[in-house]
Scaffold this motif. Structure first.
Motif, PDB file in Angstrom:
ATOM      1  N   SER B 141     -85.455 -27.779 -36.590  1.00  0.00           N
ATOM      2  CA  SER B 141     -85.380 -27.840 -38.048  1.00  0.00           C
ATOM      3  C   SER B 141     -86.255 -26.747 -38.658  1.00  0.00           C
ATOM      4  CB  SER B 141     -85.842 -29.216 -38.525  1.00  0.00           C
ATOM      5  OG  SER B 141     -86.159 -29.187 -39.885  1.00  0.00           O
ATOM      6  N   TYR B 142     -87.429 -26.548 -38.075  1.00  0.00           N
ATOM      7  CA  TYR B 142     -88.334 -25.489 -38.544  1.00  0.00           C
ATOM      8  C   TYR B 142     -87.644 -24.129 -38.487  1.00  0.00           C
ATOM      9  CZ  TYR B 142     -92.068 -22.043 -38.044  1.00  0.00           C
ATOM     10  OH  TYR B 142     -92.854 -20.938 -38.156  1.00  0.00           O
ATOM     11  N   LEU B 143     -87.004 -23.877 -37.350  1.00  0.00           N
ATOM     12  CA  LEU B 143     -86.339 -22.584 -37.189  1.00  0.00           C
ATOM     13  C   LEU B 143     -85.189 -22.423 -38.173  1.00  0.00           C
ATOM     14  CD1 LEU B 143     -86.292 -22.436 -33.302  1.00  0.00           C
ATOM     15  CD2 LEU B 143     -87.710 -21.110 -34.851  1.00  0.00           C
ATOM     16  N   LEU B 144     -84.523 -23.539 -38.474  1.00  0.00           N
ATOM     17  CA  LEU B 144     -83.363 -23.446 -39.368  1.00  0.00           C
ATOM     18  C   LEU B 144     -83.786 -23.330 -40.830  1.00  0.00           C
ATOM     19  CD1 LEU B 144     -81.020 -25.936 -37.538  1.00  0.00           C
ATOM     20  CD2 LEU B 144     -80.628 -23.503 -37.870  1.00  0.00           C
ATOM     21  N   ILE B 145     -84.847 -24.055 -41.235  1.00  0.00           N
ATOM     22  CA  ILE B 145     -85.310 -23.920 -42.627  1.00  0.00           C
ATOM     23  C   ILE B 145     -85.775 -22.498 -42.855  1.00  0.00           C
ATOM     24  CG2 ILE B 145     -86.921 -24.749 -44.395  1.00  0.00           C
ATOM     25  CD1 ILE B 145     -87.126 -27.356 -42.858  1.00  0.00           C
ATOM     26  N   GLY B 146     -86.443 -21.952 -41.828  1.00  0.00           N
ATOM     27  CA  GLY B 146     -86.943 -20.594 -41.963  1.00  0.00           C
ATOM     28  C   GLY B 146     -85.919 -19.551 -41.551  1.00  0.00           C
ATOM     29  N   PHE B 147     -84.641 -19.905 -41.622  1.00  0.00           N
ATOM     30  CA  PHE B 147     -83.586 -18.994 -41.155  1.00  0.00           C
ATOM     31  C   PHE B 147     -83.657 -17.649 -41.874  1.00  0.00           C
ATOM     32  CE2 PHE B 147     -79.109 -17.507 -41.244  1.00  0.00           C
ATOM     33  CZ  PHE B 147     -78.957 -17.292 -39.899  1.00  0.00           C
ATOM     34  N   HIS B 148     -83.843 -17.693 -43.202  1.00  0.00           N
ATOM     35  CA  HIS B 148     -84.001 -16.443 -43.940  1.00  0.00           C
ATOM     36  C   HIS B 148     -85.471 -16.032 -43.830  1.00  0.00           C
ATOM     37  CE1 HIS B 148     -80.024 -16.859 -45.524  1.00  0.00           C
ATOM     38  NE2 HIS B 148     -80.290 -18.031 -46.015  1.00  0.00           N
ATOM     39  N   HIS B 149     -85.855 -15.587 -42.640  1.00  0.00           N
ATOM     40  CA  HIS B 149     -87.288 -15.467 -42.387  1.00  0.00           C
ATOM     41  C   HIS B 149     -87.923 -14.271 -43.066  1.00  0.00           C
ATOM     42  CE1 HIS B 149     -86.438 -12.303 -39.483  1.00  0.00           C
ATOM     43  NE2 HIS B 149     -85.422 -13.037 -39.098  1.00  0.00           N
ATOM     44  N   GLU B 150     -87.103 -13.428 -43.690  1.00  0.00           N
ATOM     45  CA  GLU B 150     -87.720 -12.315 -44.415  1.00  0.00           C
ATOM     46  C   GLU B 150     -88.311 -12.811 -45.726  1.00  0.00           C
ATOM     47  OE1 GLU B 150     -84.583 -12.332 -43.530  1.00  0.00           O
ATOM     48  OE2 GLU B 150     -84.204 -10.683 -42.121  1.00  0.00           O
ATOM     49  N   GLU B 151     -87.861 -14.003 -46.176  1.00  0.00           N
ATOM     50  CA  GLU B 151     -88.357 -14.498 -47.456  1.00  0.00           C
ATOM     51  C   GLU B 151     -89.598 -15.344 -47.244  1.00  0.00           C
ATOM     52  OE1 GLU B 151     -84.984 -16.450 -49.210  1.00  0.00           O
ATOM     53  OE2 GLU B 151     -83.827 -14.636 -48.832  1.00  0.00           O
ATOM     54  N   LYS B 152     -90.610 -15.042 -48.026  1.00  0.00           N
ATOM     55  CA  LYS B 152     -91.885 -15.730 -47.872  1.00  0.00           C
ATOM     56  C   LYS B 152     -91.722 -17.221 -48.129  1.00  0.00           C
ATOM     57  CE  LYS B 152     -96.649 -15.467 -49.282  1.00  0.00           C
ATOM     58  NZ  LYS B 152     -97.443 -15.538 -50.487  1.00  0.00           N
ATOM     59  N   GLU B 153     -90.923 -17.546 -49.133  1.00  0.00           N
ATOM     60  CA  GLU B 153     -90.736 -18.953 -49.487  1.00  0.00           C
ATOM     61  C   GLU B 153     -90.128 -19.748 -48.342  1.00  0.00           C
ATOM     62  OE1 GLU B 153     -88.433 -19.870 -52.916  1.00  0.00           O
ATOM     63  OE2 GLU B 153     -90.211 -20.113 -54.141  1.00  0.00           O
ATOM     64  N   SER B 154     -89.119 -19.173 -47.704  1.00  0.00           N
ATOM     65  CA  SER B 154     -88.482 -19.852 -46.583  1.00  0.00           C
ATOM     66  C   SER B 154     -89.505 -20.188 -45.518  1.00  0.00           C
ATOM     67  CB  SER B 154     -87.409 -18.958 -45.964  1.00  0.00           C
ATOM     68  OG  SER B 154     -86.267 -18.956 -46.734  1.00  0.00           O
ATOM     69  N   ARG B 155     -90.332 -19.197 -45.220  1.00  0.00           N
ATOM     70  CA  ARG B 155     -91.317 -19.418 -44.151  1.00  0.00           C
ATOM     71  C   ARG B 155     -92.296 -20.511 -44.533  1.00  0.00           C
ATOM     72  NH1 ARG B 155     -91.708 -13.685 -44.262  1.00  0.00           N
ATOM     73  NH2 ARG B 155     -93.806 -13.864 -45.083  1.00  0.00           N
ATOM     74  N   TRP B 156     -92.747 -20.467 -45.776  1.00  0.00           N
ATOM     75  CA  TRP B 156     -93.719 -21.451 -46.256  1.00  0.00           C
ATOM     76  C   TRP B 156     -93.128 -22.863 -46.187  1.00  0.00           C
ATOM     77  CZ3 TRP B 156     -98.580 -22.562 -47.519  1.00  0.00           C
ATOM     78  CH2 TRP B 156     -98.831 -23.590 -48.417  1.00  0.00           C
ATOM     79  N   ASN B 229     -87.783 -29.194 -50.473  1.00  0.00           N
ATOM     80  CA  ASN B 229     -88.185 -27.819 -50.176  1.00  0.00           C
ATOM     81  C   ASN B 229     -87.419 -27.249 -48.990  1.00  0.00           C
ATOM     82  OD1 ASN B 229     -89.989 -27.844 -52.247  1.00  0.00           O
ATOM     83  ND2 ASN B 229     -91.741 -28.404 -50.976  1.00  0.00           N
ATOM     84  N   ALA B 230     -86.981 -28.153 -48.098  1.00  0.00           N
ATOM     85  CA  ALA B 230     -86.239 -27.695 -46.924  1.00  0.00           C
ATOM     86  C   ALA B 230     -84.888 -27.113 -47.316  1.00  0.00           C
ATOM     87  CB  ALA B 230     -86.042 -28.846 -45.939  1.00  0.00           C
ATOM     88  N   MET B 231     -84.526 -27.229 -48.593  1.00  0.00           N
ATOM     89  CA  MET B 231     -83.253 -26.672 -49.043  1.00  0.00           C
ATOM     90  C   MET B 231     -83.275 -25.154 -49.015  1.00  0.00           C
ATOM     91  SD  MET B 231     -81.361 -29.162 -49.485  1.00  0.00           S
ATOM     92  CE  MET B 231     -82.094 -30.520 -48.624  1.00  0.00           C
TER      93      MET B 231
END
Lengths: 143, 765
Positions: B141-156, B229-231
């Motif tokens: 789930s962590y990897l998928l929420i952060g899928f757009h990993h270039e975006e800071k928000e996604s990572r956070w 937020n996971a959205m």
């Protein structure tokens, strides 16, 4: 350092001593199961041999002499040691059960091939690789 | 059955390669696996209906009597069918939604790993296996929420979800171990058969720990904030993980354990009250959201709260309602999420207030959204209506907390009706609004899922006996602990639940009519953002960073002498404390007899140590330290340990070499430490030496009757074919320890290398 330390006597001695020490280290490694020795000591003996050579010549030359980069040696050693434990799992024995394949070599007597031997070779490579990595890194930082 | 779980992992490994070679058709082809699994699980339904729960066992470590067991009953089948069924459509959908995305291969790999892990959670019979799969779902789930990993928000937000769920997972692990202790087994079917779980001495602690795990996973108040937020994840992920499957893992576990540890007052209050509050919070926050996905995320929070509340109430009515609601929710929510993604994908915006008049441009989307939203709102003839009626009935009959739950249920229902209307009508009715992309109907791959799932909501509503016998019935039997006889149908007669439904619909539509004003009211309620639990999370994170910085400054200050001081003092403190507390000063001290040559060598060692610590020459220090080392090696030889002796000599030699290498770089010796500091160091050193001497004398006084070394000596040759016991222990008897040690040796080498390199690079700059 090569100019500061590398006296002619040391160089000549190192040339002879390195193969002897390496041979000795393999000997210590293989006899380890029955007589004093084993992968750990053998690895240290080998490392001392290379370190001596490095004192006589220099780090770059020692590196080429090693052929295999020390980090690779560590990796191969860890792999061999782990694999020797996994091997028995394939013949339906628990993890790290020792397997033995005694072989009668003509003119040499009985040789005991076994997973502990593979494991010990793994230990040997890890120790030799790790020490050489550190010694070489220090020597290179010096230069 | 085992292959059914593992096949997802296998496909995950192949997925990147398959995706690249199949190009556009990847989604359709990859979806064959979940579709096949769906059919396979379907074939289990008649078995479970006829014969009840099945335990499938695979021997794993037979010597220790450990086997991999799986539990197939109504509950696990219901979940497995949802995971594989919805998963099929999600995989197809993702092919369209992420069409041409450069990370699509990676996406499929993680998605299949997740699917396999989720199937593992619901099918595991062993608590430890269940926990491992549980954590795997958190990580994927962590990897998928952060899928757009270039975006800071996604990572956070990805990290936020991970920290909340894994933090809860830690508590869960402790809870599960207590559960295993209480039930006398790690196998679920044995634990749940035990009658003594509720009388377990630490029952309350165990339940609270387990609930910490399930509440964080299933986004219950006050941990609910991570879910909206996971959205940040791509929509297929939100539809699959954060509505239909993963977040329900917590609900699954509570339902699974209900027959064993449920039915107590603690269970009722904890689940009933937190569930009801979550239900209310979810719908309250949904009403103020304007993002398509945010609305759905908060209604998911509402649904998770409802399910938790119903399991907590735990009456027969409530369990039936919970399982019906579970199925209904999964069907309509997955459909709605995929539609939200379709709208976003085709128009370029997720903001409801910026969408309008799409009914003619996206007719299929519009009709499907209406059907699914009707089920969400709980209107006849959809399956969601049956679920909601049952829910009202259950809250009305709830023990102790009936008024509380009913009031919150009705208030939530009103807000949900309003949001269902907002979601399904606002983007489609009225004049067409300008959107970033020119809208047109979504492709087939993105519509097939929602259409089928919304269609099922309708079919199950009209023909309630279908799910009742095949899906809900067996699941209820598993959660309740015994089969119940019931039927699902739309018309219950004019009764209180129906009146409450009517009230909810009327009031909800009023709210919908006045939604713009409602939003204006919400805008003034800024306290929600300022004091919500998410602020607590941020404060906690800041605190953690501060604490880490503080303790690093204190402990990792970069001075070798301080490290040594800390290590030695800790050792002396802990060991000395244990020693004196357990033996007092009354410990009998043994005596040791010395031979003359031993005394001479020992004396040299001591002398070397003293000279090394007072000498003012570096070379002198190195030489005397060498004297200490070789003296000890000699002692080893005296006590017939040639291996140790040789090793010691080798180590000494190498140490001298290393010291010589660094010696030239160091400045001359200077007296930097004050007399007081030296006195302190001397005291510390002497206390360690003194303690070790005391310990050895005390150990010597103990008569060991059965020495393990004797046993090892006896085994060495016959069992391990070796005469050198030291080596046999190293490579055979305790090979696992040695393996760990050589890994440490390797890591140390890499660490030293990194430090030297970093210093060298610093100097270059």
């Amino acid at each position: 350092m090569s100019t500061a330390m590398g006296s002619l006597i040391l160089r000549t001695a190192a040339r002879f001593l390195l193969p002897l020490l390496l041979l000795f280290s393999v000997f210590v490694l293989l006899r380890g199961h029955d007589e004093p020795g084993g992968g750990f000591i053998a690895g240290l003996v080998g490392a001392v041999g290379f370190a001596l050579y490095m004192f006589a010549f220099d780090a770059a030359r020692t590196k080429t002499l090693l052929v295999i980069p020390p980090v690779v040696m560590v990796g191969v050693g860890l792999f061999a040691a782990t694999a020797s434990g996994i091997l028995p799992v394939f013949v339906n024995l628990p993890f790290f059960t020792a397997l033995w394949w005694p072989v009668e070599l003509p003119g040499f007597g009985e040789v005991k091939f076994s997973t502990p031997l593979i494991f010990d070779i793994g230990v040997y490579l890890v120790v030799l690789g790790s020490v050489m990595k550190i010694v070489l890194a220090l020597a290179e930082a010096e230069e | 059955m085992l292959l059914a779980v593992l096949s997802g992992f296998i496909l995950a490994a192949l997925a990147p390669w398959l995706t690249r070679s199949l190009q556009d058709k990847a989604g359709w082809v990859l979806a064959l696996l979940p579709a096949g699994l769906f059919v396979y699980f379907l074939s289990w339904v008649p078995v479970v209906v006829a014969e009840g729960a099945q335990v499938v066992a695979y021997p794993w470590i037979p010597g220790l009597d450990i086997s991999l067991t799986m539990l197939v009953d109504g509950l696990s089948l219901l979940f497995a069918l949802l995971i594989s069924g919805i998963g099929t459509f999600i995989i197809i959908y993702a092919g369209g939604y992420l069409h041409g995305h450069e990370y699509l291969p990676r996406f499929y790999a993680i998605m299949f790993s997740f699917m396999a892990a989720m199937l593992g959670v619901v099918l595991s019979n062993n608590l430890i296996t269940l926990f491992v799969f549980w954590e795997l779902t958190s990580i994927t789930s962590y990897l998928l929420i952060g899928f757009h990993h270039e975006e800071k928000e996604s990572r956070w937000y990805a990290l936020q979800g991970l920290i909340v769920t894994v933090g809860g997972g830690l508590a869960l692990l402790a809870g599960l171990i207590m559960l295993a202790l209480a039930g006398g087994s790690f196998e679920l079917h044995e634990i749940l058969a035990s009658e003594e779980l509720r009388d377990y001495g630490f029952y309350a602690g165990m339940v609270i720990l387990i609930l910490l795990g399930t509440f964080t996973k299933s986004a219950q108040v006050p941990f609910h904030f991570w879910l909206p937020n996971a959205m940040a994840a791509p929509t297929p992920v939100s539809a699959f993980l954060h509505s239909a499957t993963m977040v329900k893992a917590g609900v699954y576990l509570m339902a699974r354990l209900n027959p064993g540890i449920g039915g107590t007052e603690l269970w009722l209050y904890a689940l009933g009250i937190f569930g009801a509050l979550t239900m209310f919070t979810g719908s309250f926050m949904a009403l103020r959201s304007t993002g398509l996905k945010a609305v759905l995320a908060y209604t998911t929070v509402m649904a998770l709260g409802t399910l938790t509340m119903l399991i907590g109430i735990g009456t027969e009515q409530a369990i039936i309602a919970a399982m019906t609601f579970l199925l209904a929710h999964a069907l309509y929510k997955a459909a709605l999420f995929m539609l939200a993604g379709a709208l976003d994908h085709e128009t370029g915006t997720k903001d409801i207030t910026r969408l309008g008049g799409l009914r003619q441009l996206m007719p299929i989307t519009f009709i499907t959204a209406c059907v699914a939203a009707l089920s969400l709102a709980g209107l006849p003839p959809l399956f969601g209506f049956i679920a909601k009626e049952l829910m009202f009935e259950a809250t009305l009959q709830a023990p102790l907390i009936s008024t509380f739950t009913t009031v919150l249920a009705v208030v939530s229902a009103i807000m949900i009706v309003a949001m269902a209307a907002v979601f399904s009508l606002r983007p489609f009715l009225g004049p067409l609004k300008e959107t970033p992309k020119k809208p047109h109907e979504a492709p087939l791959s993105m519509l097939i899922g929602p259409v089928v799932l919304a269609g099922l909501s309708l079919v199950f509503g009209l023909a309630g006996f279908l799910p009742a016998t095949a899906l809900v019935g067996p699941a209820v039997a598993a959660v309740h602990g015994a089969p119940l006889d019931f039927d699902l149908y739309l018309w219950h007669g004019i009764n209180l639940p129906l009146m409450l439904s009517v009230l909810a619909v009327v009031a909800g539509l009023l709210l919908f009519w006045q939604w713009d004003r409602v939003l204006a009211v919400y805008r003034r309620m800024t306290f929600i953002d300022r004091f919500g639990p998410e602020r607590g999370y941020e404060k906690l994170m800041d605190g953690l960073v501060w604490l880490a910085a503080w303790q690093t400054r204190l402990l990792q200050n970069g001075y070798m002498r301080n490290y040594l001081l800390t290590i030695v003092l800790t050792t002396v403190g802990l060991t000395g404390w244990t020693f004196f507390v357990h033996t007092g000063s009354s410990a009998p001290l043994g005596t040791i007899e010395f031979a003359v040559h031993e005394i001479v060598v020992a004396g040299l060692v001591v002398l070397g140590a003293i000279v090394a610590s007072v000498t003012s020459s570096r070379l002198g220090a190195v030489a005397t330290l060498g004297m200490v080392g070789f003296g000890i090696a000699l002692l080893y030889v005296f006590f017939s340990a040639p291996d140790l002796g040789t090793t010691q000599i080798m180590v000494e030699t190498l140490t001298v070499i290393l010291l010589v290498l660094v010696l030239f770089r160091l400045p001359a010796f200077q007296n930097l430490s004050s007399a007081a500091a030296r006195l302190r160091d001397a005291v510390v050193a002497l206390s360690l030496g003194g303690l070790m001497t005391l310990l050895i004398l005390a150990v010597n006084a103990v008569e060991v009757t059965d020495r393990i070394s004797d046993q090892l000596v006896a085994w060495s040759y016959p069992e391990a074919h070796g005469r050198n016991i030291v080596n046999v222990i190293l490579v055979d008897f305790r090979a696992l320890d040695t393996l760990g040690e050589i890994f440490v040796v390797g890591l140390a080498a890499i660490g030293v290398y990194a430090m030297i390199r970093l210093r060298a690079e610093d100097r270059k700059k």
